[in-house]
Design a protein around this motif. Structure first.
Motif, PDB file in Angstrom:
ATOM      1  N   UNK A   1      20.482 -17.713 -68.839  1.00  0.00           N
ATOM      2  CA  UNK A   1      20.764 -18.721 -67.803  1.00  0.00           C
ATOM      3  C   UNK A   1      20.518 -20.132 -68.312  1.00  0.00           C
ATOM      4  N   UNK A   2      19.460 -20.327 -69.095  1.00  0.00           N
ATOM      5  CA  UNK A   2      19.199 -21.669 -69.621  1.00  0.00           C
ATOM      6  C   UNK A   2      20.277 -22.074 -70.626  1.00  0.00           C
ATOM      7  N   UNK A   3      20.690 -21.124 -71.470  1.00  0.00           N
ATOM      8  CA  UNK A   3      21.747 -21.437 -72.439  1.00  0.00           C
ATOM      9  C   UNK A   3      23.040 -21.795 -71.714  1.00  0.00           C
ATOM     10  N   UNK A   4      23.385 -21.012 -70.710  1.00  0.00           N
ATOM     11  CA  UNK A   4      24.612 -21.303 -69.957  1.00  0.00           C
ATOM     12  C   UNK A   4      24.485 -22.625 -69.195  1.00  0.00           C
ATOM     13  N   UNK A   5      23.292 -22.867 -68.627  1.00  0.00           N
ATOM     14  CA  UNK A   5      23.082 -24.119 -67.911  1.00  0.00           C
ATOM     15  C   UNK A   5      23.181 -25.328 -68.806  1.00  0.00           C
ATOM     16  N   UNK A   6      22.687 -25.195 -70.037  1.00  0.00           N
ATOM     17  CA  UNK A   6      22.768 -26.298 -70.998  1.00  0.00           C
ATOM     18  C   UNK A   6      24.211 -26.531 -71.421  1.00  0.00           C
ATOM     19  N   UNK A   7      24.912 -25.463 -71.743  1.00  0.00           N
ATOM     20  CA  UNK A   7      26.307 -25.579 -72.200  1.00  0.00           C
ATOM     21  C   UNK A   7      27.196 -26.133 -71.099  1.00  0.00           C
ATOM     22  N   UNK A   8      27.033 -25.601 -69.872  1.00  0.00           N
ATOM     23  CA  UNK A   8      27.880 -26.000 -68.748  1.00  0.00           C
ATOM     24  C   UNK A   8      27.351 -27.218 -67.996  1.00  0.00           C
ATOM     25  N   UNK A   9      26.156 -27.682 -68.393  1.00  0.00           N
ATOM     26  CA  UNK A   9      25.515 -28.783 -67.664  1.00  0.00           C
ATOM     27  C   UNK A   9      25.420 -28.443 -66.171  1.00  0.00           C
ATOM     28  N   UNK A  10      24.963 -27.231 -65.912  1.00  0.00           N
ATOM     29  CA  UNK A  10      24.950 -26.703 -64.551  1.00  0.00           C
ATOM     30  C   UNK A  10      23.535 -26.666 -63.983  1.00  0.00           C
ATOM     31  N   UNK A  11      23.217 -27.502 -62.982  1.00  0.00           N
ATOM     32  CA  UNK A  11      21.900 -27.445 -62.332  1.00  0.00           C
ATOM     33  C   UNK A  11      21.658 -26.096 -61.650  1.00  0.00           C
ATOM     34  N   UNK A  12      22.724 -25.446 -61.193  1.00  0.00           N
ATOM     35  CA  UNK A  12      22.561 -24.161 -60.506  1.00  0.00           C
ATOM     36  C   UNK A  12      22.022 -23.098 -61.467  1.00  0.00           C
ATOM     37  N   UNK A  13      22.593 -23.024 -62.658  1.00  0.00           N
ATOM     38  CA  UNK A  13      22.117 -22.047 -63.629  1.00  0.00           C
ATOM     39  C   UNK A  13      20.690 -22.365 -64.081  1.00  0.00           C
ATOM     40  N   UNK A  14      20.394 -23.633 -64.259  1.00  0.00           N
ATOM     41  CA  UNK A  14      19.043 -24.012 -64.678  1.00  0.00           C
ATOM     42  C   UNK A  14      18.028 -23.728 -63.572  1.00  0.00           C
ATOM     43  N   UNK A  15      18.422 -23.967 -62.341  1.00  0.00           N
ATOM     44  CA  UNK A  15      17.544 -23.629 -61.217  1.00  0.00           C
ATOM     45  C   UNK A  15      17.327 -22.135 -61.116  1.00  0.00           C
TER      46      UNK A  15
END
Length: 659
Positions: free
Chosen positions: A22-36
């Protein structure tokens, strides 16, 4: 319960893997939802590890012997406190304890104030968690069940039934696990290509706290060895002792070089390297403890765990090294080199060289038996003589540097002015050397070492005294108020001075105890006396008592010091029902300048025994120095605000030093 325990481990593994993804995807996609979502998963990992730990503690205290781990490390007669400490007595439990601490640390990072490093840090820490959960499920499951249920367990190793062994592993694990946080931030800085000192400010308290726990762990371990093993010393350069000492050395270097980067933007690569090295040494130490490749009184039984830790260590260090090499140009682009050979910056760099030399010397001495066996076919063991000869000059160089460093200003210093500033401490050290020689202290290293300690202690006392005097001139405060406010306004600097004073006191204890201990092995009949140092010991009686799971055999030895009668001592041997070898309980009578140390070695009859008696000089200074170091660390952990008044005090201090 078996299913619930394993489900907590499986859940922890799955959530750790999800956090990484989830953190890798959140970083790549710049997604606050995945990081949350990743933060929520870390919270779940913490709950899973807390649940697993609570369940294991319940099994240990309730005597659930159907579980292999419980049957291996507890029994009905074991006191409740030691049933709790059995949690970290074996491989499976200690790995779960490590995972518990790491998950809590990761949760704290995850739910702290957001910064640009947070996602990267979470991914690195979650990767570590994933490894530990996989290892527990595959190789060291604390919830593994045995085919048959024994009526009672094996009990805890008698050497671990000591208050020191309740605290020592906890403090070491707090230090070990804490070093994953600076490493994770260093990796985040490299992945972000952000080479400023912002990440250092975020991990300062984490690093200092880890250093404090490593300090406490090493000192408690030394105290345990002193009172429990019965050989008369406190540090044998055992491989597992070395495993906890090496990261302490590298973190000490890191804490010093961090200040240079924060203040002068120097030593960027040093700090990244030291963060990686310190973390790597924690995994290396775990590999040593669990591989069985080196003999140690502290090590766990031989297992395949060491191989997996070595593979994980290699992967993480290679990944970190790749990041450092690939960002080398960026790291060096704005880094300021150390140009003045005589300055505080260069003294800090020299301090790093000395500490790393010490770490390498310990590392090489620790692995040399393995290297010699691999390439020569014969295991050549390195013992205390090697380490003492190598480390003695390194310790002396470090003490001398610590004596001079506080008097050296930033950027460029004048050697003659610095010499004038330290003339009184230097003169005091020369006088000390003369007094020690006149007293008949044997050994040049002892004389030079103790004189260097006096030099270092006097320099730090002088610096604090000058600062208090300067503050009084600036503020007209009374001495006590000026002293307290000086520390409260610049806790990082003066907390560090307290730590240095503690190291000086500890060094006095180490050098003295090595330089001139007295030892006597004596066979005596009942009523017979013998002398050692200023002590007269008399064998009064030999007794035996029975406890639930052990027989205690002890001698009563009357003690007189220079003709004055003192309370008797009672050295013991304890024979546990479930252990073949007896446990030694040393009798220690401490004074400010020496310890009387008595061990019951053997006996022929109730009327004839053999005892080992030692007089160990200045042992109490080792423990006192440790307390002072910890106190200084606590002062440094709370950073006071720097004010204009502080600058005024510093300027006045400089003027006073020139006079």
């Amino acid at each position: 319960m078996y299913i619930i325990g394993n489900l907590t481990l499986i859940l922890g593994m799955l959530l750790s893997a999800y956090t990484v993804a989830a953190t890798v995807r959140g970083i790549v996609k710049q997604s606050p939802q995945w990081l949350g979502s990743a933060k929520g998963a870390i919270f779940g990992v913490s709950l899973a590890s807390i649940s697993a730990s609570g369940l294991l503690l319940y099994f240990l205290t309730a005597g659930r012997y159907e579980y292999t781990y419980v049957a291996s490390y507890t029994n009905d007669a074991l006191p409740f406190l030691y049933k709790l400490s059995a949690f970290w007595a074996g491989n499976a439990g200690s790995l779960l304890f490590w995972t518990l601490l790491l998950s809590l640390y990761t949760a704290i990072i995850g739910f702290s104030k957001n910064n640009k490093y947070s996602p990267y840090v979470l991914s690195v820490l979650a990767l570590n968690l994933l490894f530990f959960f996989i290892v527990m499920l595959a190789l060291a499951n604390p919830f593994e069940m045995s085919d048959t249920v024994p009526p009672d367990g094996n009990g805890l190793n008698p050497m671990l039934q000591n208050p020191g062994m309740v605290i020592h592993p906890v403090t070491l694990y707090l230090g070990y696990v804490g070093l994953a946080v600076p490493f994770a931030f260093a990796m985040a800085s490299l992945m972000l290509k952000s080479m400023d000192s912002a990440w250092l400010k975020l991990i300062r308290k984490w690093t200092l706290t880890s250093w404090m726990f490593l300090t406490a762990g090493n000192l408690i371990g030394a105290w345990w060895a002193y009172v429990e093993l019965g050989w008369g010393g406190y540090w044998a350069w055992d491989p597992v002792e070395n495993a906890s000492f090496m990261p302490w050395l590298t973190v000490s270097a890191f804490l010093h070089s961090v200040m240079i980067q924060e203040r002068k933007n120097m030593l960027r690569k040093w700090n990244l390297t030291l963060a990686i090295l310190s973390y790597g040494l924690t995994l290396f130490g775990t590999f040593l403890v669990r591989s069985g490749i080196l003999t140690s009184v502290h090590a766990f039984a031989d297992s395949s765990l060491g191989t997996y830790f070595f593979i994980f260590l290699a992967f993480m260090v290679l990944f970190a090294s790749y990041l450092v090499v690939s960002r080398n140009g960026l790291i060096n682009s704005r880094s300021v080199p150390v140009t003045a050979y005589f300055s505080k910056e260069s003294s800090f760099l020299l301090n790093n060289y000395i500490l790393l030399a010490a770490a390498f010397a310990v590392f090489w001495g620790t692995i040399f038996p393995l290297v010699s066996e691999t390439f020569l076919g014969t295991k050549i063991n390195t013992g205390a003589p090697y380490f003492n000869k190598v480390m003695a000059p390194i310790l002396l160089a470090l003490i001398l540097l610590m004596a001079v460093c506080p008097a050296i200003p930033w950027e460029k210093a004048s050697p003659s002015r610095t010499l004038m500033q330290i003339r009184w401490p230097l003169g005091l050290s020369v006088v000390t050397a003369g007094i020690l020689a006149a007293m008949g202290v044997n050994g040049m290293f002892a004389v030079f070492g103790l004189s260097a300690c006096m030099f270092m202690l006097a320099t730090h006392v002088m610096e604090i005294t000058r600062a208090v005097r300067a503050r009084r001139r600036a503020t007209s405060e009374n001495p006590a108020t000026a002293f307290l406010k000086l520390f409260s306004k610049n806790r990082r600097r003066y907390g560090g001075y307290i730590v240095h004073i503690g190291i000086g006191v500890l060094a006095v204890g180490i050098i003295s105890s090595q330089a001139y201990p007295l030892e006597l092995i004596k066979t005596v009949n009942r009523g017979e006396s013998f002398t050692i140092g200023g002590y007269e010991l008399t064998f009064n009686s030999f007794n035996k008592t029975k406890q639930t799971d052990s027989d205690i055999i002890f001698a009563e030895m009357g003690v007189a010091y220079k003709g004055k009668k003192l309370a008797p001592v009672h050295p013991e041997k304890i024979y546990y029902d479930n252990w073949a070898e007896p446990s030694t309980e040393v009798a220690v009578k401490s004074r400010w300048n020496e310890d009387l140390y008595v061990v019951l070695s053997s006996w022929e009859t109730k009327n004839k025994i053999t005892v080992l008696a030692r007089v160990n000089p200045f042992i109490s200074w080792i423990w006192a120095g440790g307390y002072i170091m910890l106190a200084g660390t606590l002062v440094s952990l709370t950073v006071g605000r720097r004010t204009a008044g502080i600058s005024l005090v510093q300027n006045l201090t400089k003027r006073e030093a020139v006079r």
